[in-house]
Write a protein that holds these residues in place. Structure first.
Motif, PDB file in Angstrom:
ATOM      1  N   UNK A 125       0.834  -1.212   0.000  1.00 24.29           N
ATOM      2  CA  UNK A 125       0.000   0.000   0.000  1.00 24.29           C
ATOM      3  C   UNK A 125       0.865   1.257   0.000  1.00 24.29           C
ATOM      4  N   UNK A 126       2.122   1.118   0.340  1.00 19.03           N
ATOM      5  CA  UNK A 126       3.123   2.200   0.420  1.00 19.03           C
ATOM      6  C   UNK A 126       2.847   3.096   1.628  1.00 19.03           C
ATOM      7  N   UNK A 127       1.676   3.706   1.666  1.00 19.69           N
ATOM      8  CA  UNK A 127       1.309   4.552   2.805  1.00 19.69           C
ATOM      9  C   UNK A 127      -0.209   4.690   2.816  1.00 19.69           C
ATOM     10  N   UNK A 128      -0.759   5.243   3.934  1.00 17.54           N
ATOM     11  CA  UNK A 128      -2.204   5.387   4.017  1.00 17.54           C
ATOM     12  C   UNK A 128      -2.863   4.119   4.503  1.00 17.54           C
ATOM     13  N   UNK A 129      -4.172   4.003   4.245  1.00 18.81           N
ATOM     14  CA  UNK A 129      -4.917   2.841   4.730  1.00 18.81           C
ATOM     15  C   UNK A 129      -6.076   2.540   3.805  1.00 18.81           C
ATOM     16  N   UNK A 130      -6.490   1.260   3.849  1.00 21.62           N
ATOM     17  CA  UNK A 130      -7.686   0.834   3.113  1.00 21.62           C
ATOM     18  C   UNK A 130      -8.601   0.164   4.122  1.00 21.62           C
ATOM     19  N   UNK A 131      -9.914   0.399   4.009  1.00 19.80           N
ATOM     20  CA  UNK A 131     -10.820  -0.130   5.036  1.00 19.80           C
ATOM     21  C   UNK A 131     -12.160  -0.507   4.443  1.00 19.80           C
ATOM     22  N   UNK A 132     -12.851  -1.363   5.171  1.00 19.21           N
ATOM     23  CA  UNK A 132     -14.184  -1.794   4.765  1.00 19.21           C
ATOM     24  C   UNK A 132     -15.123  -1.541   5.945  1.00 19.21           C
ATOM     25  N   UNK A 133     -16.226  -0.887   5.683  1.00 21.79           N
ATOM     26  CA  UNK A 133     -17.166  -0.629   6.770  1.00 21.79           C
ATOM     27  C   UNK A 133     -18.581  -0.571   6.194  1.00 21.79           C
ATOM     28  N   UNK A 134     -19.487  -1.197   6.882  1.00 17.90           N
ATOM     29  CA  UNK A 134     -20.884  -1.262   6.421  1.00 17.90           C
ATOM     30  C   UNK A 134     -20.979  -1.747   4.967  1.00 17.90           C
ATOM     31  N   UNK A 135     -20.149  -2.673   4.620  1.00 15.88           N
ATOM     32  CA  UNK A 135     -20.206  -3.264   3.278  1.00 15.88           C
ATOM     33  C   UNK A 135     -19.531  -2.436   2.203  1.00 15.88           C
ATOM     34  N   UNK A 136     -18.883  -1.342   2.571  1.00 14.25           N
ATOM     35  CA  UNK A 136     -18.201  -0.505   1.567  1.00 14.25           C
ATOM     36  C   UNK A 136     -16.685  -0.610   1.766  1.00 14.25           C
ATOM     37  N   UNK A 137     -15.981  -0.662   0.630  1.00 10.12           N
ATOM     38  CA  UNK A 137     -14.513  -0.736   0.698  1.00 10.12           C
ATOM     39  C   UNK A 137     -13.943   0.561   0.151  1.00 10.12           C
ATOM     40  N   UNK A 138     -13.094   1.178   0.911  1.00 15.39           N
ATOM     41  CA  UNK A 138     -12.454   2.424   0.480  1.00 15.39           C
ATOM     42  C   UNK A 138     -10.944   2.286   0.622  1.00 15.39           C
ATOM     43  N   UNK A 139     -10.260   2.653  -0.455  1.00 14.61           N
ATOM     44  CA  UNK A 139      -8.791   2.533  -0.456  1.00 14.61           C
ATOM     45  C   UNK A 139      -8.204   3.952  -0.474  1.00 14.61           C
ATOM     46  N   UNK A 140      -7.660   4.349   0.648  1.00 15.49           N
ATOM     47  CA  UNK A 140      -7.038   5.674   0.727  1.00 15.49           C
ATOM     48  C   UNK A 140      -5.512   5.550   0.796  1.00 15.49           C
ATOM     49  N   UNK A 141      -5.046   4.461   0.329  1.00 19.55           N
ATOM     50  CA  UNK A 141      -3.598   4.267   0.349  1.00 19.55           C
ATOM     51  C   UNK A 141      -2.968   4.961  -0.853  1.00 19.55           C
ATOM     52  N   UNK A 142      -1.641   4.975  -0.876  1.00 19.44           N
ATOM     53  CA  UNK A 142      -0.898   5.594  -1.978  1.00 19.44           C
ATOM     54  C   UNK A 142      -0.819   4.631  -3.170  1.00 19.44           C
ATOM     55  N   UNK A 143      -1.164   3.355  -2.954  1.00 12.90           N
ATOM     56  CA  UNK A 143      -0.975   2.326  -3.982  1.00 12.90           C
ATOM     57  C   UNK A 143      -1.627   2.645  -5.328  1.00 12.90           C
ATOM     58  N   UNK A 144      -2.901   3.050  -5.406  1.00 14.11           N
ATOM     59  CA  UNK A 144      -3.500   3.336  -6.721  1.00 14.11           C
ATOM     60  C   UNK A 144      -2.757   4.433  -7.468  1.00 14.11           C
ATOM     61  N   UNK A 145      -2.380   5.490  -6.724  1.00 13.42           N
ATOM     62  CA  UNK A 145      -1.653   6.589  -7.368  1.00 13.42           C
ATOM     63  C   UNK A 145      -0.261   6.130  -7.804  1.00 13.42           C
ATOM     64  N   UNK A 146       0.334   5.359  -6.905  1.00 11.07           N
ATOM     65  CA  UNK A 146       1.669   4.831  -7.213  1.00 11.07           C
ATOM     66  C   UNK A 146       1.624   3.950  -8.476  1.00 11.07           C
ATOM     67  N   UNK A 147       0.608   3.108  -8.563  1.00 10.55           N
ATOM     68  CA  UNK A 147       0.472   2.222  -9.743  1.00 10.55           C
ATOM     69  C   UNK A 147       0.287   3.044 -11.009  1.00 10.55           C
ATOM     70  N   UNK A 148      -0.481   4.128 -10.900  1.00  7.45           N
ATOM     71  CA  UNK A 148      -0.729   4.962 -12.068  1.00  7.45           C
ATOM     72  C   UNK A 148       0.562   5.650 -12.521  1.00  7.45           C
ATOM     73  N   UNK A 149       1.302   6.159 -11.535  1.00  7.40           N
ATOM     74  CA  UNK A 149       2.576   6.826 -11.867  1.00  7.40           C
ATOM     75  C   UNK A 149       3.539   5.827 -12.497  1.00  7.40           C
ATOM     76  N   UNK A 150       3.592   4.667 -11.887  1.00  6.37           N
ATOM     77  CA  UNK A 150       4.495   3.628 -12.416  1.00  6.37           C
ATOM     78  C   UNK A 150       4.113   3.232 -13.841  1.00  6.37           C
ATOM     79  N   UNK A 151       2.810   3.125 -14.060  1.00  6.10           N
ATOM     80  CA  UNK A 151       2.321   2.766 -15.393  1.00  6.10           C
ATOM     81  C   UNK A 151       2.717   3.844 -16.398  1.00  6.10           C
ATOM     82  N   UNK A 152       2.583   5.096 -16.006  1.00  8.03           N
ATOM     83  CA  UNK A 152       2.944   6.192 -16.900  1.00  8.03           C
ATOM     84  C   UNK A 152       4.442   6.211 -17.188  1.00  8.03           C
ATOM     85  N   UNK A 153       5.205   5.839 -16.184  1.00  6.12           N
ATOM     86  CA  UNK A 153       6.660   5.811 -16.398  1.00  6.12           C
ATOM     87  C   UNK A 153       7.046   4.651 -17.319  1.00  6.12           C
TER      88      UNK A 153
END
Lengths: 175, 213
Positions: A125-153
């Motif tokens: 995840x690199x940094x931040x946190x991902x959580x699930x509550x009341x059936x919803x999953x939210x990813x506030x980690x750096x991983x999605x952004x990191x993956x996007x940057x890496x993909x662009x590179x």
């Protein structure tokens, strides 16, 4: 009797399960002739938690001399623990007691209720946190952004010209 | 002397006399027979010697005749032998000459036939080889043409596809390695306080998103 506050006794789901199991042991032996409640609490939880638990009993106006009242309080305590909501949360680092306290305090301050943390560690995840509550999953980690940057590179030709660097505040929700 | 005794004596005397006479007669007869036997023996002996002499003389004559005849045969045989040897030698010499001549002729014929056959075989083989070479050349040209027309483009296409696939695999591996390495480096480069701060920010975001409502 209001909902009880267990934030001083446990923070995680595992800790809550352990606490409830110890209380059940005390509750089962409460009618024995030689039973001593304070001694049992000290042997089960230690001096510090015993004092905190006695304070909780006094706060709720329970007479320590009344075995039936104690039995009812212990039963209610176990029931309340069982109804506490669980928050599965994935962190990018190994949490310490301090981290658990920060989490617990934040919930007490911002959400006004106690939750049991079911913590997992994922360094990707690199940094931040991902959580699930009341059936919803939210990813506030750096991983999605990191993956996007890496993909662009790695694939600069497919990168849109308008994409700019984003910080954590511009992250998208969900996976 | 009484008469009967006298008579008996006289009779006895005469009987003795008769017996003596008979014995004498017997001896005389025996002598005659002996003489006859001696004469006969003498005669037989004479005949025997005569026969032996005749046989010896005949034997000598036969031996002489045989020797003469043998000498004659030997003389004739020597003559025949030398004559035959001479004839055989001449015949052999003649035969050797004929065989030599025949051999020369045969070898010459054989050599000629062999050369002719060899020449024919060489010619035939050369023609066959040329035919086969031409066939091979035609086949090879056809196969090369076919290879260039069909197999080569397919191979090039497959090779390109394989190359792209391998490049993609390599790229995926590189991306994965870079990603993992970068994630770990970034993760470790962030301090514990910053991690906690980012965690709290995540909770704030979640609250803003209404996760805890």
């Amino acid at each position: 009797m209001d909902k009880l506050d267990f934030s001083e006794f446990f923070h995680t789901k595992a800790q809550a399960a352990d606490f409830a199991a110890r209380l059940a042991t005390i509750s089962e032996s409460i009618y024995q002739t030689s039973f001593n409640f304070e001694k049992a609490l000290t042997e089960t939880f230690g001096m510090d938690k015993k004092d905190k638990f006695l304070a909780l009993i006094r706060t709720n106006n329970i007479a320590i001399s009344s075995v039936d009242a104690l039995k009812a309080f212990l039963t209610k305590t176990q029931a309340d623990i069982a109804t506490l909501p669980t928050l599965p949360i994935t962190l990018a680092f190994e949490p310490q007691d301090q981290t658990l306290k920060v989490l617990s305090d934040w919930f007490a301050l911002n959400v006004k209720r106690q939750v049991l943390f079911d913590i997992k560690v994922d360094h990707s995840l690199v940094a931040g946190a991902a959580m699930t509550f009341n059936g919803k999953f939210l990813d506030f980690s750096v991983k999605p952004k990191f993956d996007e940057i890496l993909k662009n590179i790695m694939h600069p030709a497919t990168q849109p010209a308008s994409v700019q660097h984003q910080d954590l505040s511009t992250m998208h929700v969900g996976r | 002397m009484p008469l009967p005794v006298l008579v008996f004596q006289v009779t006895g005397f005469f009987l003795n006399l008769i017996i003596v006479c008979f014995i004498i007669y017997y001896f005389m007869q025996l002598r005659v027979r002996e003489k006859a036997i001696e004469e006969k023996e003498k005669k037989v002996d004479t005949n025997y010697h005569q026969i032996v002499d005749d046989a010896l003389s005949k034997e000598r004559k036969i031996l002489e005749d045989a020797t003469t005849e043998a000498d004659k045969i030997l003389t004739d045989a020597k003559y025949v032998n030398s004559s035959s040897q001479k004839s055989v030698d001449q015949a052999l010499e003649k035969m050797v000459g004929e065989i030599k001549t025949e051999t020369d002729t045969t070898s010459k014929d054989f050599r000629k036939t062999y050369e002719t056959s060899l020449q024919q075989i060489a010619t035939t083989s050369l023609q066959n080889f040329q035919t086969v070479s031409k066939g091979l050349q035609t086949d090879l040209e056809a196969q090369i043409k076919k290879f260039h027309e069909t197999l080569l483009p397919n191979m090039e296409k497959e090779l390109e596809s394989y190359k792209q696939s391998r490049l993609k695999q390599a790229e995926q591996v590189i991306t994965k390695v870079v990603a993992e390495a970068s994630q770990q480096i970034l993760n470790k480069s962030i301090s514990f306080e910053d991690h906690q701060r980012l965690m709290t920010e995540s909770l704030e975001k979640a609250k803003q998103e209404g996760l805890f409502d």
